[in-house]
Write an enzyme that holds these catalytic residues in place. Structure first.
Site, mmCIF file in Angstrom:
data_model
loop_
_atom_site.group_PDB
_atom_site.id
_atom_site.type_symbol
_atom_site.label_atom_id
_atom_site.label_comp_id
_atom_site.label_asym_id
_atom_site.label_seq_id
_atom_site.Cartn_x
_atom_site.Cartn_y
_atom_site.Cartn_z
ATOM 1 N N HIS A 100 0.833 -1.214 0.000
ATOM 2 C CA HIS A 100 0.000 0.000 0.000
ATOM 3 C C HIS A 100 0.870 1.268 0.000
ATOM 4 O O HIS A 100 2.028 1.254 0.436
ATOM 5 C CB HIS A 100 -0.910 -0.007 1.233
ATOM 6 C CG HIS A 100 -0.139 0.018 2.519
ATOM 7 N ND1 HIS A 100 0.353 1.182 3.075
ATOM 8 C CD2 HIS A 100 0.275 -0.977 3.338
ATOM 9 C CE1 HIS A 100 1.008 0.906 4.184
ATOM 10 N NE2 HIS A 100 0.989 -0.405 4.364
ATOM 11 N N ARG A 149 -6.026 0.714 3.864
ATOM 12 C CA ARG A 149 -4.892 1.271 3.110
ATOM 13 C C ARG A 149 -4.538 0.406 1.897
ATOM 14 O O ARG A 149 -4.139 0.926 0.850
ATOM 15 C CB ARG A 149 -3.681 1.508 4.022
ATOM 16 C CG ARG A 149 -3.144 0.303 4.797
ATOM 17 C CD ARG A 149 -2.195 0.806 5.885
ATOM 18 N NE ARG A 149 -1.470 -0.232 6.624
ATOM 19 C CZ ARG A 149 -1.923 -0.849 7.710
ATOM 20 N NH1 ARG A 149 -3.141 -0.584 8.168
ATOM 21 N NH2 ARG A 149 -1.171 -1.739 8.347
ATOM 22 N N GLU A 203 -1.437 -6.848 7.419
ATOM 23 C CA GLU A 203 -0.101 -6.632 7.978
ATOM 24 C C GLU A 203 0.065 -7.559 9.185
ATOM 25 O O GLU A 203 -0.940 -7.980 9.792
ATOM 26 C CB GLU A 203 0.029 -5.156 8.398
ATOM 27 C CG GLU A 203 1.376 -4.745 8.973
ATOM 28 C CD GLU A 203 2.560 -5.095 8.074
ATOM 29 O OE1 GLU A 203 2.914 -6.299 7.999
ATOM 30 O OE2 GLU A 203 3.135 -4.190 7.461
ATOM 31 N N MET A 205 0.432 -8.662 12.877
ATOM 32 C CA MET A 205 -0.126 -8.023 14.063
ATOM 33 C C MET A 205 1.064 -7.629 14.940
ATOM 34 O O MET A 205 1.843 -8.487 15.333
ATOM 35 C CB MET A 205 -1.059 -9.015 14.752
ATOM 36 C CG MET A 205 -2.117 -8.349 15.580
ATOM 37 S SD MET A 205 -1.496 -7.952 17.199
ATOM 38 C CE MET A 205 -1.686 -9.534 18.009
ATOM 39 N N HIS A 273 0.657 -5.636 2.386
ATOM 40 C CA HIS A 273 1.470 -4.894 3.370
ATOM 41 C C HIS A 273 2.926 -5.351 3.362
ATOM 42 O O HIS A 273 3.245 -6.444 2.884
ATOM 43 C CB HIS A 273 0.871 -5.120 4.753
ATOM 44 C CG HIS A 273 -0.569 -4.701 4.796
ATOM 45 N ND1 HIS A 273 -0.980 -3.480 5.246
ATOM 46 C CD2 HIS A 273 -1.688 -5.358 4.379
ATOM 47 C CE1 HIS A 273 -2.292 -3.378 5.109
ATOM 48 N NE2 HIS A 273 -2.746 -4.512 4.589
#
Ligand SMILES: O=C(O)[C@H](O)COP(=O)(O)O
Length: 345
Positions: A100, A149, A203, A205, A273
């Protein structure tokens, strides 16, 4: 041609040992492969119309089919489409990965992880720029994470695509969502690109680091400790996921859901991500857990792979829409681009 690509794909599954995985039973027919385990049944096959995928897992029945679409996907407008355009087929497809664009927390240098933060103005511009770079590369399906995103990036990038198909988010979360988002025109469907959003591509965590400033965290815990949390393979940040844990769900999703689409001839874009893509690239490029440590991905830079004969061939990042070299990577991409030029100019 479709039959040989299909049998080649089955051969690849066999040679990679997927079919001897002890957790799965399988039935290999002349033109189909069925995989079963408890609560799981997937069938990939070849019918007269082309390649199909029937997936009966979490969401009930999901079916996809492709009349062996490829980088030669016809690019004529609906009124101009004709049978001869489907004759140019190839068994190679494009896989585009995009991290992103810059998010509001990237800008503030905060650990973000699974917090759902939108793009900055610069991130929006990066996504549009990424779209220009891939505007001549075919896209039949888009996968994004569940986070805004990545979804903004995918949608903004597609505003630049010359083929002008409409990306449409698929809502499979309930029976009602499925029913209420149906499209009743086959023509309109053909001019659409399904967008599938999945948490598995999120993404990693970041646990108790989420929302903390990266520099302040390094000042407090030491640069080495923070580097270990951010870049080691198997050491998780406090109560978060290590890259290894992130890879377990992201790569499993890639091999279960996305690879079958590539095998069926679909050109795929994934917007996700830094760390979910690092783990997928680790799988595609067969990087070791040591090598992946130094892999860094910039925001908004698309990466291109060609999937051919069961292998992923890395082509790097398309530099600009006018960069002839990018499209000379394969004859198919060059021809796809030429078709776009002929049809759309
Ligand atoms: O989640 C985040 O903070 C970033 O998107 C990725 O961060 P990293 O470069 O620290 O892994």
């Amino acid at each position: 041609m479709a039959a040989s690509a299909f049998h080649q794909a089955l051969g690849t599954l066999q040679s990679h040992g997927y079919l001897s995985n002890s957790g799965l039973r399988h039935e290999l027919g002349d033109n189909s492969l069925k995989l079963f385990s408890k609560g799981f049944k997937v069938e990939i096959g070849l019918s007269r119309k082309g390649c199909y995928l029937s997936d009966q897992r979490k969401f009930g029945v999901v079916q996809a089919s492709a009349s062996q679409t490829s980088v030669f996907e016809p690019v004529s407008s609906p009124s101009k489409s004709n049978a001869s355009s489907s004759q140019k087929k190839s068994n190679e497809v494009a896989l585009i990965l995009i991290r992103h664009g810059e998010s509001l927390w990237n800008e503030k240098n905060l650990f973000t992880g699974c917090v759902d933060v939108p793009l900055t103005k610069k991130g929006v511009e990066e996504a549009v720029e990424a779209g220009k770079r891939i505007s001549n590369i075919p896209v039949d399906m888009i996968y994004t994470s569940a986070l805004i995103r990545a979804q903004m990036t995918a949608m903004l990038a597609m505003t630049q695509h010359r083929r002008k198909k409409v990306p449409i988010i698929i809502h499979n979360e309930s029976e009602q969502a499925r029913a209420w988002s149906q499209i009743f025109s086959e023509d309109t469907k053909k001019q659409s690109i399904p967008v599938i959003a999945s948490w598995q591509l999120n993404e990693r965590m970041y646990g108790e680091l989420q929302g903390l400033n990266k520099q302040e965290t390094a000042d407090r815990y030491g640069k080495e400790q923070v580097h270990e949390w951010r870049r080691s393979y198997d050491i998780p940040p406090p109560n978060g996921e290590s890259l290894e844990m992130c890879a377990q769900r992201a790569v499993a999703y890639f091999t279960d859901q996305i690879e079958p689409q590539l095998l069926c001839g679909k050109n795929v874009m994934i917007a996700a991500h830094g760390n979910s893509l690092r783990s997928i690239i680790m799988y595609l490029d067969k990087l070791t857990s040591q090598e992946v440590i130094s892999l860094e991905l910039s925001t908004g830079i698309p990466m291109l792979y060609i999937f051919k004969e069961g292998k992923f061939i890395r082509r790097g990042s398309p530099v600009a829409p006018t960069e002839a070299g990018v499209y000379a990577y394969t004859r198919s991409l060059a021809q796809y681009r030429q078709k776009l030029d002929e049809t759309l100019h």
